[in-house]
Scaffold this motif. Structure first.
Motif, PDB file in Angstrom:
ATOM      1  N   MET A   1       0.837  -1.191   0.000  1.00  0.00           N
ATOM      2  CA  MET A   1       0.000   0.000   0.000  1.00  0.00           C
ATOM      3  C   MET A   1       0.879   1.251   0.000  1.00  0.00           C
ATOM      4  N   LYS A   2       0.534   2.222  -0.853  1.00  0.00           N
ATOM      5  CA  LYS A   2       1.258   3.473  -0.892  1.00  0.00           C
ATOM      6  C   LYS A   2       0.976   4.292   0.370  1.00  0.00           C
ATOM      7  N   HIS A   3       2.014   4.974   0.848  1.00  0.00           N
ATOM      8  CA  HIS A   3       1.864   5.817   2.030  1.00  0.00           C
ATOM      9  C   HIS A   3       2.182   7.256   1.637  1.00  0.00           C
ATOM     10  N   ILE A   4       1.194   8.144   1.792  1.00  0.00           N
ATOM     11  CA  ILE A   4       1.329   9.545   1.414  1.00  0.00           C
ATOM     12  C   ILE A   4       1.359  10.418   2.664  1.00  0.00           C
ATOM     13  N   ILE A   5       2.340  11.305   2.738  1.00  0.00           N
ATOM     14  CA  ILE A   5       2.419  12.278   3.815  1.00  0.00           C
ATOM     15  C   ILE A   5       1.819  13.592   3.319  1.00  0.00           C
ATOM     16  N   ALA A   6       0.855  14.130   4.047  1.00  0.00           N
ATOM     17  CA  ALA A   6       0.213  15.395   3.693  1.00  0.00           C
ATOM     18  C   ALA A   6       0.473  16.407   4.802  1.00  0.00           C
ATOM     19  N   ILE A  65      20.782  15.622  11.229  1.00  0.00           N
ATOM     20  CA  ILE A  65      21.057  15.024  12.543  1.00  0.00           C
ATOM     21  C   ILE A  65      20.539  15.866  13.702  1.00  0.00           C
ATOM     22  N   TYR A  66      20.036  17.057  13.405  1.00  0.00           N
ATOM     23  CA  TYR A  66      19.541  17.915  14.478  1.00  0.00           C
ATOM     24  C   TYR A  66      18.211  17.359  14.991  1.00  0.00           C
ATOM     25  N   LYS A  67      18.070  17.277  16.286  1.00  0.00           N
ATOM     26  CA  LYS A  67      16.893  16.655  16.888  1.00  0.00           C
ATOM     27  C   LYS A  67      15.941  17.712  17.466  1.00  0.00           C
ATOM     28  N   ASP A  68      14.740  17.754  16.920  1.00  0.00           N
ATOM     29  CA  ASP A  68      13.691  18.621  17.456  1.00  0.00           C
ATOM     30  C   ASP A  68      12.351  18.140  16.919  1.00  0.00           C
ATOM     31  N   GLY A  69      11.359  18.994  16.912  1.00  0.00           N
ATOM     32  CA  GLY A  69      10.024  18.581  16.495  1.00  0.00           C
ATOM     33  C   GLY A  69       9.917  18.117  15.062  1.00  0.00           C
ATOM     34  N   LEU A  70      10.870  18.489  14.204  1.00  0.00           N
ATOM     35  CA  LEU A  70      10.834  18.071  12.806  1.00  0.00           C
ATOM     36  C   LEU A  70      11.453  16.701  12.564  1.00  0.00           C
ATOM     37  N   LEU A  74      10.746  14.428   9.162  1.00  0.00           N
ATOM     38  CA  LEU A  74      11.746  14.160   8.134  1.00  0.00           C
ATOM     39  C   LEU A  74      11.895  12.656   7.914  1.00  0.00           C
ATOM     40  N   ASP A  75      11.835  11.887   8.991  1.00  0.00           N
ATOM     41  CA  ASP A  75      11.913  10.425   8.871  1.00  0.00           C
ATOM     42  C   ASP A  75      10.714   9.878   8.099  1.00  0.00           C
ATOM     43  N   LYS A  76       9.528  10.401   8.383  1.00  0.00           N
ATOM     44  CA  LYS A  76       8.323   9.937   7.694  1.00  0.00           C
ATOM     45  C   LYS A  76       8.404  10.248   6.202  1.00  0.00           C
ATOM     46  N   ILE A  77       8.859  11.451   5.873  1.00  0.00           N
ATOM     47  CA  ILE A  77       8.974  11.830   4.461  1.00  0.00           C
ATOM     48  C   ILE A  77       9.984  10.930   3.760  1.00  0.00           C
ATOM     49  N   GLY A  78      11.070  10.601   4.455  1.00  0.00           N
ATOM     50  CA  GLY A  78      12.098   9.755   3.872  1.00  0.00           C
ATOM     51  C   GLY A  78      11.617   8.364   3.527  1.00  0.00           C
ATOM     52  N   ASN A  79      10.517   7.921   4.159  1.00  0.00           N
ATOM     53  CA  ASN A  79       9.977   6.588   3.903  1.00  0.00           C
ATOM     54  C   ASN A  79       8.646   6.606   3.152  1.00  0.00           C
ATOM     55  N   LEU A 101      10.856  23.722   7.564  1.00  0.00           N
ATOM     56  CA  LEU A 101      10.829  22.339   7.071  1.00  0.00           C
ATOM     57  C   LEU A 101      11.553  22.237   5.740  1.00  0.00           C
ATOM     58  N   TYR A 102      11.294  23.164   4.847  1.00  0.00           N
ATOM     59  CA  TYR A 102      11.915  23.157   3.524  1.00  0.00           C
ATOM     60  C   TYR A 102      13.441  23.192   3.635  1.00  0.00           C
ATOM     61  N   GLU A 103      13.968  24.061   4.495  1.00  0.00           N
ATOM     62  CA  GLU A 103      15.421  24.138   4.670  1.00  0.00           C
ATOM     63  C   GLU A 103      15.993  22.811   5.139  1.00  0.00           C
ATOM     64  N   ARG A 104      15.380  22.233   6.127  1.00  0.00           N
ATOM     65  CA  ARG A 104      15.881  20.979   6.699  1.00  0.00           C
ATOM     66  C   ARG A 104      15.729  19.826   5.708  1.00  0.00           C
ATOM     67  N   LEU A 105      14.633  19.831   4.968  1.00  0.00           N
ATOM     68  CA  LEU A 105      14.343  18.743   4.040  1.00  0.00           C
ATOM     69  C   LEU A 105      15.301  18.754   2.857  1.00  0.00           C
ATOM     70  N   ILE A 106      15.507  19.919   2.267  1.00  0.00           N
ATOM     71  CA  ILE A 106      16.321  20.009   1.053  1.00  0.00           C
ATOM     72  C   ILE A 106      17.817  20.029   1.355  1.00  0.00           C
ATOM     73  N   PHE A 107      18.231  20.795   2.346  1.00  0.00           N
ATOM     74  CA  PHE A 107      19.668  20.961   2.573  1.00  0.00           C
ATOM     75  C   PHE A 107      20.362  19.639   2.899  1.00  0.00           C
ATOM     76  N   GLN A 108      19.660  18.733   3.573  1.00  0.00           N
ATOM     77  CA  GLN A 108      20.292  17.462   3.920  1.00  0.00           C
ATOM     78  C   GLN A 108      20.705  16.656   2.690  1.00  0.00           C
TER      79      GLN A 108
END
Length: 212
Positions: A1-6, A65-70, A74-79, A101-108
């Motif tokens: 089953m496909k898993h979509i993050i919204a 590697i920075y740990k906070d509410g995001l 980020l882990d969910k998006i990665g999967n 979110l955009y900065e953390r998502l793209i820069f990594q």
């Protein structure tokens, strides 16, 4: 089953951005996808990129590697098998919460190498939803069209196929007289909400369905 993050990048629940994000998610669900809806402004405190460059070290390439509410997001998006992101436009850009979110998502994923240019090998479709009080026909004059293309292009470069939906000239509040916003025609705003916004909701639904 496909898993979509919204992801709803608006602080306002039940309004324009949130409604369109949920319609896109509903479209994906109609094709059998499992949906996780995230309201960014409900998360534990988080920040944008802190430029620690931990995601460029050998043991953590492509992983913030920075740990906070995001971190769990980020882990969910990665999967995930698809990503829906929505934001209102505030002062010519996405909300501060979504920008973080955009900065953390793209820069990594940026390698700073000629080859490969991205550490992300997990390609997924992305649907971007932008809402604003600015009429869509004025987007070019306001520079919004370039802003939308910037985010769409970045998502396409680092994830895969990325499509954008724009909803302009939105209804901001139910009672314009309460705020004495004399530059607007409240009746015209309400009429658009009743006639045009349902079509935009259908377009969001269709984009969500196409992702699966």
């Amino acid at each position: 089953m496909k898993h979509i993050i919204a992801i709803n990048g608006s602080p306002r629940k039940g309004w324009n951005t949130d409604l369109l994000v949920r319609e896109a998610a509903r479209g994906a669900a109609s094709k059998g996808a499992e949906i996780t809806i995230i309201n960014l402004y409900d998360l534990e405190p988080y920040t944008g990129c802190i430029s620690c460059f931990g995601c460029k070290t050998q043991n953590h390439l492509g992983q913030c590697i920075y740990k906070d509410g995001l971190t769990p997001i980020l882990d969910k998006i990665g999967n995930a098998d698809g990503l829906i992101i929505g934001s209102p436009i505030y002062l010519g850009d996405v909300t501060a919460g979504l920008r973080a979110l955009y900065e953390r998502l793209i820069f990594q994923y940026i390698t700073y190498k000629t080859d490969p240019k991205s550490y992300n090998t997990h390609k997924i479709p992305v649907t971007l939803i932008f809402t604003s009080n600015c009429p869509e026909e004025n987007y070019a004059q306001a520079g919004y069209d370039k802003m939308v293309e910037k985010y769409r292009g970045a998502m396409e470069a680092f994830f895969g196929s990325a499509k954008a939906l724009i909803s302009g000239n939105t209804l901001q509040v139910n009672d314009y007289e309460k705020y004495n916003w004399t530059m607007y025609d409240p009746e015209a705003k309400k009429a658009r909400r009743e006639t045009v916004f349902p079509k935009e909701k259908q377009a969001a639904f269709d984009l969500g369905a196409e992702m699966v």
